[in-house]
Enzyme design. Structure first.
Site, short mmCIF file in Angstrom:
data_model
loop_
_atom_site.label_atom_id
_atom_site.label_comp_id
_atom_site.label_asym_id
_atom_site.label_seq_id
_atom_site.Cartn_x
_atom_site.Cartn_y
_atom_site.Cartn_z
N HIS A 1 -3.46 4.03 4.40
CA HIS A 1 -3.51 3.34 5.68
C HIS A 1 -2.63 4.02 6.75
O HIS A 1 -2.72 3.69 7.94
CB HIS A 1 -3.09 1.88 5.52
N ARG A 2 -1.81 4.97 6.36
CA ARG A 2 -1.04 5.73 7.35
C ARG A 2 -1.97 6.66 8.13
O ARG A 2 -1.67 7.06 9.26
CB ARG A 2 0.04 6.57 6.67
#
Length: 435
Positions: free
Chosen positions: A402-403
């Site tokens: 999700h980064r």
């Protein structure tokens, strides 16, 4: 004269290994190319053959110990003068070895046509057998020198070993009869028996693959914010096409499985969504977008999970993938992978469809940013054209970092993959070429 046996190079960037098993003892007679050690690297098992024939005078390694290339592992008293002499200083700590007892000459073959006979094995000659067959024989406690075979070249097969172990071996012309081995007793579980506060236990040490997997996945899970997106693809038509062409692929030496199509679809998805075929370079705070298409495919092996990398998937046809995938999986299960075979991937696929399950959350293979999981396809009712109809649905699970990837990007990526599997021909026709 004595031969100093040093551990050979194990592969590029492999500095050390762990001794898995020592297969000979002081006083044993060894043949040229006989496997005397098994060593484990992070992801592979290597069988170390002896380069000379002779008698083992000294063994300098133990199971569980660490070894490096160039380290002296054994001293062999050669049975011929093939090797250069060794200085007395190198052997000053080596004990005297017992002399090898001579073996009787092989029995003369009966008057049978030569084409129907295997070649008799000379005394002390290495037994022709693959590494996997040698491993099987060791696990069953079978002496390969006593196993007869009908192969004209004298090569021992796994079937020969199993038949001999079960006491079913018939006398084969050209080979001296041997005592049939008793059926092996069930092996004890590996590890050390012990006792905890509640009852008996077995302490099973982790092998090198399990240790490395544990370290790698623990790091990936703790350092990457995982999110898993679930999708289903209607593969009814694709499965029908796969079945139609499966026999043809088998005749060509391949195995046409669903993952072959998934890999080709993923290449097209990466071209539209390049962030998914990438790795994270945290040191330089950047994302490395791959312009090549190397995809890792997780393989379940007896020693643990490994992820060999299939290179240049974009340049391979479906038929080529049908041949390459089983060969790569077999190489992994035989533990013949080199480190290079497991490096350079930009994305990983893990398929549990053959085992069952309706879905799972795979862990990202860092430094990659996403991994696709495949579960078992099932027939489900689907509402189409004002009626319900049975359709074959494939559950898919995409875990992503999700980064790097947002939820909307993951949803679009998975929707493309699902629609492409539902109608792959239109996707390739749009590009003007077929896979």
């Amino acid at each position: 004269m004595a031969f100093i046996f040093k551990l050979p190079e194990l592969g590029e960037n492999v500095s050390s290994a762990t001794v898995s098993r020592v297969l000979v003892s002081v006083g044993d007679t060894v043949a040229v190319n006989q496997t005397v050690l098994e060593v484990e690297t992070d992801k592979a098992l290597a069988e170390i053959p002896c380069p000379v024939a002779g008698v083992v005078k000294e063994v300098r390694v133990n199971a569980g110990g660490s070894v490096k290339a160039g380290m002296v592992v054994m001293v062999i008293e050669e049975s011929n003068a093939a090797a250069a002499p060794v200085s007395p200083k190198a052997l000053e700590s080596a004990p005297e070895a017992p002399s090898a007892s001579p073996k009787p000459p092989p029995a003369s073959a009966p008057s049978t046509p030569p084409s129907a006979l295997p070649k008799p094995r000379a005394a002390g000659a290495p037994v022709p057998a693959s590494p996997s067959v040698r491993r099987l024989a060791r696990e069953l406690g079978v002496d390969l020198n006593a196993v007869p075979t009908a192969d004209p070249t004298g090569r021992i097969t796994a079937h020969d070993v199993m038949a001999f172990a079960q006491g079913k071996t018939a006398v084969t012309p050209g080979i001296e009869p041997a005592q049939a081995a008793e059926a092996p007793t069930p092996a004890k579980p590996p590890g050390e028996e012990g006792q905890d506060a509640y009852g008996p236990v077995i302490y099973e040490p982790m092998n090198a693959i399990r240790r490395k997997t544990a370290e790698h996945l623990a790091h990936a899970w703790s350092s990457i914010p995982h999110v898993t997106h679930f999708e289903k693809a209607d593969i009814t038509e694709l499965e029908e096409a796969r079945r139609r062409h499966a026999k043809k692929m088998e005749a060509a030496g391949g195995r046409l499985t669903l993952i072959c199509f998934v890999l080709k679809v993923l290449v097209e998805a990466f071209r539209r969504f390049p962030k998914f075929n990438a790795t994270v370079d945290l040191e330089n705070q950047r994302l490395v977008l791959k312009r090549y298409y190397h995809i890792g495919v997780a393989v379940d092996t007896p020693a643990g999970l490994v992820v060999p990398v299939l290179r240049d998937v974009d340049k391979m046809s479906i038929a080529e993938l049908a041949v390459a995938l089983p060969a790569l999986a077999e190489k992994a299960r035989a533990r013949k992978l080199a480190l290079e075979d497991m490096q350079g991937g930009g994305f990983t696929v893990t398929n549990l469809g053959g085992l069952g399950g309706v879905g799972f959350t795979p862990i990202i293979n860092a430094p990659e940013v996403a991994i696709l999981g495949m579960s078992r396809s099932v027939i489900e009712p689907a509402y189409r054209e004002h009626a319900f109809a049975p359709r074959l649905m494939l559950p898919l699970s995409l875990s992503y970092d999700h980064r790097v990837i947002d939820g909307a990007d993951a949803a679009r990526f998975m929707r493309f993959v699902a629609e492409a599997l539902e109608n792959p021909w239109s996707m390739w026709l749009e590009k003007g070429n077929m896979p």
